[in-house]
Scaffold this active site. Structure first.
Site, mmCIF file in Angstrom:
data_model
loop_
_atom_site.group_PDB
_atom_site.id
_atom_site.type_symbol
_atom_site.label_atom_id
_atom_site.label_comp_id
_atom_site.label_asym_id
_atom_site.label_seq_id
_atom_site.Cartn_x
_atom_site.Cartn_y
_atom_site.Cartn_z
ATOM 1 N N TYR A 144 0.870 -1.186 0.000
ATOM 2 C CA TYR A 144 0.000 0.000 0.000
ATOM 3 C C TYR A 144 0.899 1.225 0.000
ATOM 4 C CZ TYR A 144 -3.434 3.443 1.717
ATOM 5 O OH TYR A 144 -4.233 4.545 1.867
ATOM 6 N N ASP A 239 9.394 2.811 -0.626
ATOM 7 C CA ASP A 239 8.357 3.515 0.134
ATOM 8 C C ASP A 239 8.609 3.205 1.614
ATOM 9 O OD1 ASP A 239 4.690 3.518 0.228
ATOM 10 O OD2 ASP A 239 6.234 4.498 1.442
ATOM 11 N N LYS A 267 4.756 9.631 8.462
ATOM 12 C CA LYS A 267 4.589 9.122 9.821
ATOM 13 C C LYS A 267 5.618 9.697 10.805
ATOM 14 C CE LYS A 267 2.463 4.945 7.969
ATOM 15 N NZ LYS A 267 1.086 4.827 8.450
HETATM 16 P P1 KE4 Z 1 -0.658 8.529 4.424
HETATM 17 O O1 KE4 Z 1 -1.171 9.207 3.165
HETATM 18 O O2 KE4 Z 1 -1.741 7.727 5.115
HETATM 19 O O3 KE4 Z 1 0.087 9.480 5.355
HETATM 20 O O4 KE4 Z 1 0.472 7.490 3.959
HETATM 21 C C1 KE4 Z 1 0.136 6.516 2.997
HETATM 22 C C2 KE4 Z 1 1.098 5.353 3.100
HETATM 23 C C3 KE4 Z 1 2.106 5.247 2.156
HETATM 24 N N1 KE4 Z 1 2.997 4.232 2.206
HETATM 25 C C4 KE4 Z 1 2.930 3.294 3.181
HETATM 26 C C5 KE4 Z 1 3.928 2.177 3.200
HETATM 27 C C6 KE4 Z 1 1.918 3.362 4.178
HETATM 28 O O5 KE4 Z 1 1.857 2.391 5.134
HETATM 29 C C7 KE4 Z 1 0.988 4.407 4.145
HETATM 30 C C8 KE4 Z 1 -0.136 4.542 5.149
HETATM 31 N N2 KE4 Z 1 -0.253 3.487 6.109
HETATM 32 C C9 KE4 Z 1 -1.570 3.231 6.608
HETATM 33 C C10 KE4 Z 1 -1.451 2.094 7.629
HETATM 34 N N3 KE4 Z 1 -1.271 0.850 7.006
HETATM 35 C C11 KE4 Z 1 -2.211 4.444 7.197
HETATM 36 C C12 KE4 Z 1 -3.418 4.173 8.061
HETATM 37 C C13 KE4 Z 1 -4.653 4.693 7.399
HETATM 38 O O6 KE4 Z 1 -4.828 4.541 6.161
HETATM 39 O O7 KE4 Z 1 -5.487 5.226 8.156
#
Ligand code: KE4
Length: 429
Positions: A144, A239, A267
Site C-alpha cells: 500500500y 516507500d 509518519k
Molecule cells: P498517508 O497518506 O496515510 O500518510 O500514507 C500513505 C502510506 C504510504 N505508504 C505506506 C507504506 C503506508 O503504510 C501508508 C499509510 N499506512 C496506513 C497504515 N497501514 C495508514 C493508516 C490509514 O490509512 O489510516
C-alpha cells in the site's frame, strides 16, 4: 466494558463523515464492533471517552515511536505554534529538518516536504515518470502506497478491510500504467519488466511489507530489484513511509543495505503532525519544480509546527540509536511470549517480526506475500482483536496491518499483552 460515549459519538459522526471516520481502517469494519473515540494519550497508553485505558500497539500507525505526549516534541510544537502556525513561506526549521533527514538517510541527497505519505508517493512516481519519460510503474500485490490512483490496484491496508483491493474511480487509463508482481517473487518481477521493456519508469516497494500484515523481504529480493532497475535504467523507489526511522535511523535501506534512487517518507518524520516527504539522488530531485520541470506544490508543505515536531522526534532518534535495540527487544519479548503460548497449546499460527514491527497471522502458512497473507482466518483475527481490546490492549483493527511499538512499553506492558493472548487462546479452545 462501557463504551457508550464512543458509541454516541460514532452515531453522530456517521451523520457528517462518510462511515463516521476520516480514514477507513479506523472503522473496525473487518473486526466487528464500533470504533473507540479517544480523549488523551500518554506514554504507551490511550484513554477513551468512557475512561477506559489501553496499551497502544498502533501508535497512530507508526508516528508515535517515542510514545504519546513526548515532552521534547510537545515543547517544540507549543513554541512553534506561538510564533505562528503557518507562514506559507520558507522558515528555518524546513532547512534544519531537511539537513537532518539527509544526514540520517545517506541515499537522500535532496528532499521535498509534503503533507502525507500519499502525497510523497504520488509525487515520487510523477518525478520518476518525468525524469525517465516513461509511463509505467510496477508495484507489488499487497503493498500500500497511499490512496493515489496509480496505487489503488491490488492494494493492501485499509483497502483490504473493504473486501476489495481496488477502488472505483480509478480509470482504465491510469490502471493500465500500473504493473503488478507478487512480493518476494523476483522471477515474475523480472518477467513483467522484460514484457514492458523500455516502458517502466519506476519500481515502488515497501522494503518490509507492512500493509498485508508485516511481511519481510526474502533474502536477495530487494537486491534483485536494485539489479533489474540498474539493468533497465528504472528508478527504484523505497516507500519507507512506515519503515523509515522505524527499523533503524536509516530505515529499511540501512537494515537491508540496498540503496534506492528515491525514498518516500511519512509518519515518524512528523512526530504526530501531518508530514510526508520524498527525496533521493540530487540529479533526480533537481527535476522537481522550481529547480526542474516536474511540478509539485503544497500550501502547508514545510509547515513550521510540523517541522518542529518532526525535528524534535528525529533528533532524539538520531542522538540515541540504542532506541532501536530497545524496541527490537520489546518486540522479541512479546513475540517470544506468543510463540511459547502457541507451542504450549500445539497451535502453529505464523508470527513475522522485524525491529518494532510484527504481526500474528491466523494461518499455519509461512506468510511471504499477499496470497499467503490472504489465507488467514480473518474471523479468528476479529475475535482476537475484540478479546484483546476488552483486556485493554489496542491492536490494529485488521489482519492486514502491522503493529508498531513505542519506547514507553515496559516489561509490565509486555507481560500484560502476552498474558491476555494466553487467555484468548484458552477461551477460544
Ligand atoms: P498517508 O497518506 O496515510 O500518510 O500514507 C500513505 C502510506 C504510504 N505508504 C505506506 C507504506 C503506508 O503504510 C501508508 C499509510 N499506512 C496506513 C497504515 N497501514 C495508514 C493508516 C490509514 O490509512 O489510516
Amino acid at each position: 466494558m462501557n463504551i457508550n460515549t464512543s458509541k454516541e459519538l460514532f452515531n453522530r459522526a456517521k451523520n457528517y463523515i462518510p462511515g463516521g471516520v476520516n480514514s477507513p481502517v479506523r472503522a473496525f469494519k473487518s473486526v466487528g464492533g464500533d470504533p473507540l473515540f479517544f480523549v488523551r494519550a500518554e506514554g504507551a497508553y490511550l484513554y477513551d471517552e468512557d475512561g477506559n485505558t489501553y496499551i497502544d500497539l498502533i501508535n497512530s500507525w507508526g508516528p508515535m515511536i517515542l510514545g504519546h505526549a513526548n515532552k521534547e516534541i510537545e515543547e517544540a510544537i507549543i513554541k512553534a505554534v506561538i510564533d505562528s502556525p503557518s507562514f506559507g513561506a520558507p522558515s528555518r526549521m524546513e532547512v534544519e529538518l531537511a539537513e537532518l533527514i539527509t544526514d540520517m538517510v545517506p541515499s537522500i541527497e535532496k528532499v521535498r516536504m509534503v503533507n502525507s505519505g500519499t502525497e510523497a508517493t504520488m509525487s515520487a512516481i510523477r518525478l520518476a515518470r518525468g525524469f525517465t519519460k516513461r509511463n509505467k510503474v510496477l508495484k507489488f500485490e499487497g503493498c500500500y502506497h497511499g490512496h493515489g490512483d496509480s496505487f489503488l490496484i491490488a492494494a493492501g491496508s485499509g483497502a483490504m478491510t473493504m473486501g476489495v483491493p481496488d477502488s472505483p474511480g480509478v480509470t482504465e487509463g491510469t490502471a493500465k500504467d500500473t504493473l503488478l508482481a507478487p512480493f518476494n517473487n523476483p522471477g515474475k518481477t523480472n518477467e513483467v519488466i522484460a514484457d514492458n521493456k523500455g516502458e517502466v519508469a519506476a519500481v515502488i516497494v515497501e522494503p518490509v511489507g507492512g500493509n498485508m500484515g508485516c511481511v519481510l523481504p526474502e533474502p536477495g529480493f530487494l537486491e534483485g530489484l536494485r539489479k533489474v532497475c540498474d539493468e533497465n535504467e528504472i528508478i527504484l523507489i523505497f516507500d519507507e513511509v512506515m519503515t523509515g526511522f522505524r527499523l533503524a535511523k536509516g530505515g529499511g535501506q540501512e537494515v537491508f543495505n540496498v540503496k534506492p534512487d528515491i525514498t518516500t517518507l511519512g509518519k515518524i518524520i512528523g512526530g504526530g503532525m501531518p508530514v510526508g516527504a520524498y527525496g533521493g539522488r540530487a540529479d533526480i530531485m533537481d527535476y522537481v519544480s522550481p529547480q526542474g520541470p516536474v511540478y509539485q506544490a503544497g500550501t502547508l508543505s514545510g509547515n513550521p509546527v510540523a517541522m518542529a515536531a518532526g525535528f524534535a522526534q528525529l533528533s532524539q532518534l538520531n542522538e540515541h540509536p540504542k532506541i532501536y535495540d530497545q524496541l527490537n527487544n520489546t518486540a522479541k519479548r512479546i513475540t517470544e511470549g506468543y510463540k511459547k503460548a502457541l507451542k504450549k497449546r500445539k497451535l502453529n499460527y505464523t508470527i513475522n517480526q522485524i525491529g518494532s514491527m510484527f504481526s500474528l497471522f491466523f494461518t499455519d502458512k509461512k506468510v511471504t506475500n499477499f496470497e499467503t497473507a490472504k489465507s488467514c482466518d480473518t474471523e479468528k483475527f476479529g475475535s482476537y482483536f475484540r478479546f484483546m481490546l476488552e483486556r485493554g490492549v489496542y491492536l490494529a483493527p485488521s489482519q492486514f496491518e502491522s503493529l508498531f511499538l513505542c519506547t514507553e512499553i515496559t516489561k509490565e506492558e509486555t507481560n500484560k499483552i502476552v498474558s491476555s493472548f494466553e487467555a484468548f487462546l484458552d477461551q477460544s479452545k
